[in-house]
Design a protein around this motif. Structure first.
Motif, PDB file in Angstrom:
ATOM      1  N   ALA A   1      -4.945   3.250 -10.049  1.00 42.52           N
ATOM      2  CA  ALA A   1      -5.989   2.341  -9.585  1.00 42.52           C
ATOM      3  C   ALA A   1      -7.386   2.870  -9.870  1.00 42.52           C
ATOM      4  O   ALA A   1      -8.351   2.101  -9.894  1.00 42.52           O
ATOM      5  CB  ALA A   1      -5.828   2.069  -8.092  1.00 42.52           C
ATOM      6  N   LEU A   2      -7.521   4.159 -10.100  1.00 40.55           N
ATOM      7  CA  LEU A   2      -8.825   4.720 -10.409  1.00 40.55           C
ATOM      8  C   LEU A   2      -9.358   4.181 -11.731  1.00 40.55           C
ATOM      9  O   LEU A   2     -10.560   4.083 -11.919  1.00 40.55           O
ATOM     10  CB  LEU A   2      -8.767   6.254 -10.447  1.00 40.55           C
ATOM     11  CG  LEU A   2      -8.576   6.936  -9.108  1.00 40.55           C
ATOM     12  CD1 LEU A   2      -8.451   8.451  -9.296  1.00 40.55           C
ATOM     13  CD2 LEU A   2      -9.712   6.616  -8.156  1.00 40.55           C
ATOM     14  N   GLY A   3      -8.445   3.853 -12.639  1.00 36.86           N
ATOM     15  CA  GLY A   3      -8.859   3.240 -13.902  1.00 36.86           C
ATOM     16  C   GLY A   3      -9.173   1.782 -13.643  1.00 36.86           C
ATOM     17  O   GLY A   3      -9.942   1.430 -12.761  1.00 36.86           O
ATOM     18  N   ASN A   4      -8.548   0.924 -14.377  1.00 37.46           N
ATOM     19  CA  ASN A   4      -8.751  -0.511 -14.179  1.00 37.46           C
ATOM     20  C   ASN A   4      -7.528  -1.076 -13.470  1.00 37.46           C
ATOM     21  O   ASN A   4      -6.927  -2.035 -13.936  1.00 37.46           O
ATOM     22  CB  ASN A   4      -8.979  -1.194 -15.535  1.00 37.46           C
ATOM     23  CG  ASN A   4      -9.439  -2.622 -15.362  1.00 37.46           C
ATOM     24  OD1 ASN A   4      -9.795  -3.034 -14.266  1.00 37.46           O
ATOM     25  ND2 ASN A   4      -9.403  -3.384 -16.435  1.00 37.46           N
ATOM     26  N   GLY A   5      -7.158  -0.498 -12.367  1.00 36.64           N
ATOM     27  CA  GLY A   5      -5.925  -0.866 -11.679  1.00 36.64           C
ATOM     28  C   GLY A   5      -6.136  -1.703 -10.444  1.00 36.64           C
ATOM     29  O   GLY A   5      -5.443  -1.520  -9.454  1.00 36.64           O
ATOM     30  N   HIS A   6      -7.056  -2.630 -10.493  1.00 44.80           N
ATOM     31  CA  HIS A   6      -7.323  -3.454  -9.310  1.00 44.80           C
ATOM     32  C   HIS A   6      -6.093  -4.248  -8.875  1.00 44.80           C
ATOM     33  O   HIS A   6      -5.942  -4.544  -7.695  1.00 44.80           O
ATOM     34  CB  HIS A   6      -8.504  -4.392  -9.562  1.00 44.80           C
ATOM     35  CG  HIS A   6      -9.785  -3.665  -9.791  1.00 44.80           C
ATOM     36  ND1 HIS A   6     -10.453  -3.030  -8.772  1.00 44.80           N
ATOM     37  CD2 HIS A   6     -10.490  -3.425 -10.924  1.00 44.80           C
ATOM     38  CE1 HIS A   6     -11.537  -2.437  -9.256  1.00 44.80           C
ATOM     39  NE2 HIS A   6     -11.583  -2.655 -10.567  1.00 44.80           N
ATOM     40  N   HIS A   7      -5.195  -4.536  -9.813  1.00 45.19           N
ATOM     41  CA  HIS A   7      -3.985  -5.278  -9.481  1.00 45.19           C
ATOM     42  C   HIS A   7      -3.030  -4.450  -8.619  1.00 45.19           C
ATOM     43  O   HIS A   7      -2.093  -4.978  -8.040  1.00 45.19           O
ATOM     44  CB  HIS A   7      -3.273  -5.716 -10.773  1.00 45.19           C
ATOM     45  CG  HIS A   7      -2.794  -4.566 -11.610  1.00 45.19           C
ATOM     46  ND1 HIS A   7      -3.647  -3.803 -12.381  1.00 45.19           N
ATOM     47  CD2 HIS A   7      -1.553  -4.052 -11.769  1.00 45.19           C
ATOM     48  CE1 HIS A   7      -2.952  -2.857 -12.995  1.00 45.19           C
ATOM     49  NE2 HIS A   7      -1.689  -2.981 -12.651  1.00 45.19           N
ATOM     50  N   LEU A   8      -3.282  -3.167  -8.495  1.00 42.70           N
ATOM     51  CA  LEU A   8      -2.402  -2.280  -7.728  1.00 42.70           C
ATOM     52  C   LEU A   8      -2.792  -2.176  -6.254  1.00 42.70           C
ATOM     53  O   LEU A   8      -2.035  -1.623  -5.465  1.00 42.70           O
ATOM     54  CB  LEU A   8      -2.407  -0.879  -8.345  1.00 42.70           C
ATOM     55  CG  LEU A   8      -1.917  -0.776  -9.786  1.00 42.70           C
ATOM     56  CD1 LEU A   8      -2.131   0.631 -10.311  1.00 42.70           C
ATOM     57  CD2 LEU A   8      -0.455  -1.163  -9.873  1.00 42.70           C
ATOM     58  N   HIS A   9      -3.922  -2.704  -5.888  1.00 43.30           N
ATOM     59  CA  HIS A   9      -4.407  -2.515  -4.516  1.00 43.30           C
ATOM     60  C   HIS A   9      -3.447  -3.068  -3.464  1.00 43.30           C
ATOM     61  O   HIS A   9      -3.268  -2.460  -2.407  1.00 43.30           O
ATOM     62  CB  HIS A   9      -5.809  -3.093  -4.349  1.00 43.30           C
ATOM     63  CG  HIS A   9      -6.850  -2.286  -5.049  1.00 43.30           C
ATOM     64  ND1 HIS A   9      -7.215  -1.032  -4.646  1.00 43.30           N
ATOM     65  CD2 HIS A   9      -7.573  -2.555  -6.157  1.00 43.30           C
ATOM     66  CE1 HIS A   9      -8.133  -0.545  -5.453  1.00 43.30           C
ATOM     67  NE2 HIS A   9      -8.370  -1.448  -6.401  1.00 43.30           N
TER      68      HIS A   9
END
Length: 100
Positions: free
Chosen positions: A15-23
Motif C-alpha cells: 500500500a505504500l506504493g500505489n496500493g490504495h485498493h488494498l486499504h
C-alpha cells in the motif's frame, strides 16, 4: 496470529506504493488481528483464574504452581501431552523441565 501479522505487514508495504485498493483488506486484517489478540487475552485471563500461566501460546505451554518437597515449583504441560508429566523450579523455566 502470526499469519495475520505477516499478511498485514505485506499489505502495508504494498500500500505504500500505489496500493490504495488494498486499504479495505488492510483494515479487515487489522480488525481480525485485534479480535484474535483479544481472544488470546481472554483465554489467558480464564487460565489465570485456575492458577495457570500461559508461557508459550504457540506451543500451548502452561505452568501451574505446586509444592514439591515443601518448595514452590511449576508443574508444566504442553498442548498434545496426555497428562501433566513434568515439573521445573521457578527460576529454570522449560529448560529445567524434569519428569514427575
Amino acid at each position: 496470529m502470526h499469519l495475520l501479522e505477516g499478511e498485514l505487514e505485506a499489505m502495508q508495504m504494498l500500500a505504500l506504493g500505489n496500493g490504495h485498493h488494498l486499504h479495505g483488506r488492510i483494515h479487515k486484517l487489522q480488525r481480525d488481528l485485534t479480535l484474535q489478540t483479544q481472544q488470546l487475552r481472554n483465554a489467558m485471563d480464564e487460565l489465570s483464574t485456575f492458577g495457570c500461566e500461559l508461557k508459550d501460546a504457540e506451543t500451548g505451554l502452561i505452568d501451574f504452581l505446586s509444592l514439591r518437597d515443601g518448595e514452590e515449583v511449576y508443574l508444566c504441560w504442553r498442548l498434545g501431552e496426555g497428562r501433566i508429566s513434568f515439573w521445573h523450579y521457578l527460576h529454570t523455566g522449560i529448560a529445567g523441565r524434569q519428569p514427575l
